[in-house]
Design a protein around this motif. Structure first.
Motif, PDB file in Angstrom:
ATOM      1  N   GLU A 169       0.738  -1.572   0.035  1.00  0.00           N
ATOM      2  CA  GLU A 169      -0.163   0.047  -0.351  1.00  0.00           C
ATOM      3  C   GLU A 169       0.874   1.098   0.011  1.00  0.00           C
ATOM      4  O   GLU A 169       0.924   2.401  -0.736  1.00  0.00           O
ATOM      5  CB  GLU A 169      -0.721   0.054   0.921  1.00  0.00           C
ATOM      6  CG  GLU A 169      -2.222  -1.307   1.303  1.00  0.00           C
ATOM      7  CD  GLU A 169      -1.508  -2.375   1.426  1.00  0.00           C
ATOM      8  OE1 GLU A 169      -0.733  -2.217   2.064  1.00  0.00           O
ATOM      9  OE2 GLU A 169      -2.235  -3.207   1.272  1.00  0.00           O
ATOM     10  N   ARG A 170       2.274   1.504   0.733  1.00  0.00           N
ATOM     11  CA  ARG A 170       3.397   2.128   0.786  1.00  0.00           C
ATOM     12  C   ARG A 170       3.623   2.753  -0.414  1.00  0.00           C
ATOM     13  O   ARG A 170       3.559   3.781  -0.754  1.00  0.00           O
ATOM     14  CB  ARG A 170       3.891   2.279   2.148  1.00  0.00           C
ATOM     15  CG  ARG A 170       4.957   2.750   2.222  1.00  0.00           C
ATOM     16  CD  ARG A 170       3.823   4.085   3.150  1.00  0.00           C
ATOM     17  NE  ARG A 170       4.800   5.136   2.921  1.00  0.00           N
ATOM     18  CZ  ARG A 170       5.063   6.557   2.499  1.00  0.00           C
ATOM     19  NH1 ARG A 170       3.913   6.947   1.445  1.00  0.00           N
ATOM     20  NH2 ARG A 170       5.733   7.316   2.779  1.00  0.00           N
ATOM     21  N   ILE A 171       3.530   2.191  -1.077  1.00  0.00           N
ATOM     22  CA  ILE A 171       3.989   1.760  -2.214  1.00  0.00           C
ATOM     23  C   ILE A 171       3.233   2.570  -3.424  1.00  0.00           C
ATOM     24  O   ILE A 171       3.973   3.409  -3.854  1.00  0.00           O
ATOM     25  CB  ILE A 171       4.856   0.590  -2.868  1.00  0.00           C
ATOM     26  CG1 ILE A 171       5.912  -0.718  -2.800  1.00  0.00           C
ATOM     27  CG2 ILE A 171       5.248   0.328  -4.420  1.00  0.00           C
ATOM     28  CD1 ILE A 171       7.084  -0.001  -2.707  1.00  0.00           C
ATOM     29  N   LEU A 172       2.164   1.639  -3.311  1.00  0.00           N
ATOM     30  CA  LEU A 172       0.833   2.689  -3.911  1.00  0.00           C
ATOM     31  C   LEU A 172       0.581   4.251  -3.879  1.00  0.00           C
ATOM     32  O   LEU A 172       0.780   4.927  -4.014  1.00  0.00           O
ATOM     33  CB  LEU A 172      -0.660   2.226  -3.445  1.00  0.00           C
ATOM     34  CG  LEU A 172      -1.590   2.508  -4.423  1.00  0.00           C
ATOM     35  CD1 LEU A 172      -1.063   2.041  -6.360  1.00  0.00           C
ATOM     36  CD2 LEU A 172      -2.681   1.551  -4.495  1.00  0.00           C
ATOM     37  N   GLU A 173       0.477   4.892  -2.643  1.00  0.00           N
ATOM     38  CA  GLU A 173       0.982   5.843  -2.129  1.00  0.00           C
ATOM     39  C   GLU A 173       2.273   6.729  -2.755  1.00  0.00           C
ATOM     40  O   GLU A 173       2.051   7.660  -3.245  1.00  0.00           O
ATOM     41  CB  GLU A 173       0.883   6.230  -0.613  1.00  0.00           C
ATOM     42  CG  GLU A 173      -0.384   5.715   0.182  1.00  0.00           C
ATOM     43  CD  GLU A 173      -0.079   5.291   1.398  1.00  0.00           C
ATOM     44  OE1 GLU A 173      -0.998   4.452   1.846  1.00  0.00           O
ATOM     45  OE2 GLU A 173       0.816   5.810   2.401  1.00  0.00           O
ATOM     46  N   ARG A 174       3.377   5.740  -2.457  1.00  0.00           N
ATOM     47  CA  ARG A 174       4.077   7.040  -3.472  1.00  0.00           C
ATOM     48  C   ARG A 174       4.607   6.848  -5.146  1.00  0.00           C
ATOM     49  O   ARG A 174       4.103   7.907  -5.360  1.00  0.00           O
ATOM     50  CB  ARG A 174       5.451   6.027  -3.356  1.00  0.00           C
ATOM     51  CG  ARG A 174       6.493   5.792  -1.801  1.00  0.00           C
ATOM     52  CD  ARG A 174       7.120   6.874  -1.398  1.00  0.00           C
ATOM     53  NE  ARG A 174       8.171   7.385  -1.921  1.00  0.00           N
ATOM     54  CZ  ARG A 174       9.302   6.573  -1.776  1.00  0.00           C
ATOM     55  NH1 ARG A 174       9.427   6.340  -0.052  1.00  0.00           N
ATOM     56  NH2 ARG A 174      10.112   6.876  -2.394  1.00  0.00           N
ATOM     57  N   LEU A 175       3.442   6.500  -5.236  1.00  0.00           N
ATOM     58  CA  LEU A 175       2.977   6.192  -6.617  1.00  0.00           C
ATOM     59  C   LEU A 175       2.534   7.147  -6.982  1.00  0.00           C
ATOM     60  O   LEU A 175       2.815   7.837  -8.282  1.00  0.00           O
ATOM     61  CB  LEU A 175       2.454   4.745  -7.413  1.00  0.00           C
ATOM     62  CG  LEU A 175       3.775   3.528  -7.368  1.00  0.00           C
ATOM     63  CD1 LEU A 175       3.170   2.166  -7.731  1.00  0.00           C
ATOM     64  CD2 LEU A 175       4.974   3.864  -8.075  1.00  0.00           C
ATOM     65  N   GLU A 176       1.339   6.987  -6.088  1.00  0.00           N
ATOM     66  CA  GLU A 176      -0.038   7.952  -6.458  1.00  0.00           C
ATOM     67  C   GLU A 176       0.619   9.850  -5.841  1.00  0.00           C
ATOM     68  O   GLU A 176       0.542  10.488  -6.654  1.00  0.00           O
ATOM     69  CB  GLU A 176      -0.951   8.099  -5.369  1.00  0.00           C
ATOM     70  CG  GLU A 176      -1.309   7.266  -5.220  1.00  0.00           C
ATOM     71  CD  GLU A 176      -2.639   7.058  -6.204  1.00  0.00           C
ATOM     72  OE1 GLU A 176      -2.758   7.827  -6.845  1.00  0.00           O
ATOM     73  OE2 GLU A 176      -3.089   5.696  -6.625  1.00  0.00           O
TER      74      GLU A 176
END
Ligand code: C2E
Ligand code: CA
Ligand code: CA
Ligand code: CA
Length: 279
Positions: free
Chosen positions: A267-274
């Motif tokens: 999820e944290r990776i996704l946040e960073r991508l966003e």
């Protein structure tokens, strides 16, 4: 002889037994770790030097042991290799990593890639091909989004089977990187012979890059060598802005390390991508 050895001898003997008892216990726990869902993945971002954005992530397996807490992978991967448990664990990691990367694609980040570590034992077994094929088809992940990290020492095992395995993997469309490059005391000729896409500069050379002239020279040489063969480089273990500057000057293409992010959950990776999308 035993009596004359005295306490020192007995102490030594006892710690040896304790160590092997612990090992046996750990092995039997590891046997059940997959089915009991005690394993999970973290992902460490890989950054493109030019754009400064996350383009990929390395999957790193973790074991949440019910009594011991987090057992580090350096400890249980060796055990898994020695006992053959790596076959199941490796297949699980491949499936999970591909599933997660497909998730990033579905969320709109369709250029995201994932890399997965392959152990020496795994790499030596033909059924690795089946495991990779299954993971790709189950997750519906395009093969080019998957990179397999093979250590330099695994590549050196047996030239003929290495070449065959790499060719088969390449034919499936997955990419290959040489992990821990520079630590294997190897002849460099395999770089020319084998179809390898990326060289990962081992973190032991990156650590003192800015203070040790010899390490700086080694890193420079590795990058020059890689480029002369049209391979790209990832520097691992990047922890400081100074290291980033120096590596940029040497035209290293990708960075990975605590400076850009520790291993984190999906999820944290996704946040960073966003976050990087709106910049
Ligand atoms: P590796 O493939 O060389 O992975 C990089 C290791 O360096 C990771 O340790 C990562 O957390 C750590 N690292 C990342 N950035 C930095 C940094 O800036 N500074 C420092 N000092 N360290 C950094 P980790 O997660 O403990 O993994 C250790 C090793 O365990 C890995 O080394 C890899 O060989 C093995 N491993 C991990 N996951 C798997 C897996 O799924 N399968 C296999 N076969 N091996 C795995
Ligand atoms: Ca790796
Ligand atoms: Ca490495
Ligand atoms: Ca390593």
């Amino acid at each position: 002889a035993k009596k004359r050895g005295g306490n020192g001898f007995l102490f030594y003997d006892r710690t040896m037994n304790a160590a092997s008892t612990e090992r046996v216990a750990l092995e039997s726990d590891l046997r059940h770790a997959v089915e009991r869902s005690e394993l999970f993945l973290e992902f460490q971002p890989v950054i493109d030097a030019q754009s400064g954005t996350i383009v990929s992530a390395e999957a790193l397996v973790r074991w949440n042991h019910p009594r011991l807490g987090r057992v580090p992978p350096d400890r249980f991967i060796t055990l898994a290799d020695e006992t053959g448990l790596i076959v199941d664990i490796g297949a699980w990691v491949l499936n999970e990593a591909c599933r997660c990367c497909r998730g990033w694609h579905v969320a709109g980040f369709s250029d995201m890639k994932v890399s997965v570590n392959v152990s020496a034992v795994q790499f030596g077994q033909p059924r690795l091909l089946e495991a990779v094929r299954d993971a790709l088809s189950h997750s519906n992940l395009p093969p080019k989004a998957l990179m397999l990290e093979i250590t330099e020492s695994s590549l050196m095992q047996d030239a003929e089977s290495t070449a065959g395995m790499l060719r088969a993997l390449r034919n499936m469309g997955v990419r290959i990187s040489v992990d821990d490059f520079g630590t294997g005391y190897s002849s460099l000729s395999y770089l020319k012979r084998f179809p390898l896409d990326v060289i990962k500069i081992d973190k032991s050379f990156v650590r003192d890059l800015c203070v040790d002239e010899e390490d700086a020279a080694i890193v420079r040489a590795i990058i020059a060598l890689a480029h002369s063969m049209r391979r790209s480089t990832i520097a691992e273990g990047v922890e400081t802005a100074e290291q980033v500057e120096l590596l940029k000057r040497e035209n290293c293409e990708f960075f990975q390390g605590y400076y850009f992010g520790r291993p984190m959950n999906i999820e944290r990776i996704l946040e960073r991508l966003e976050a990087q999308k709106v910049q």
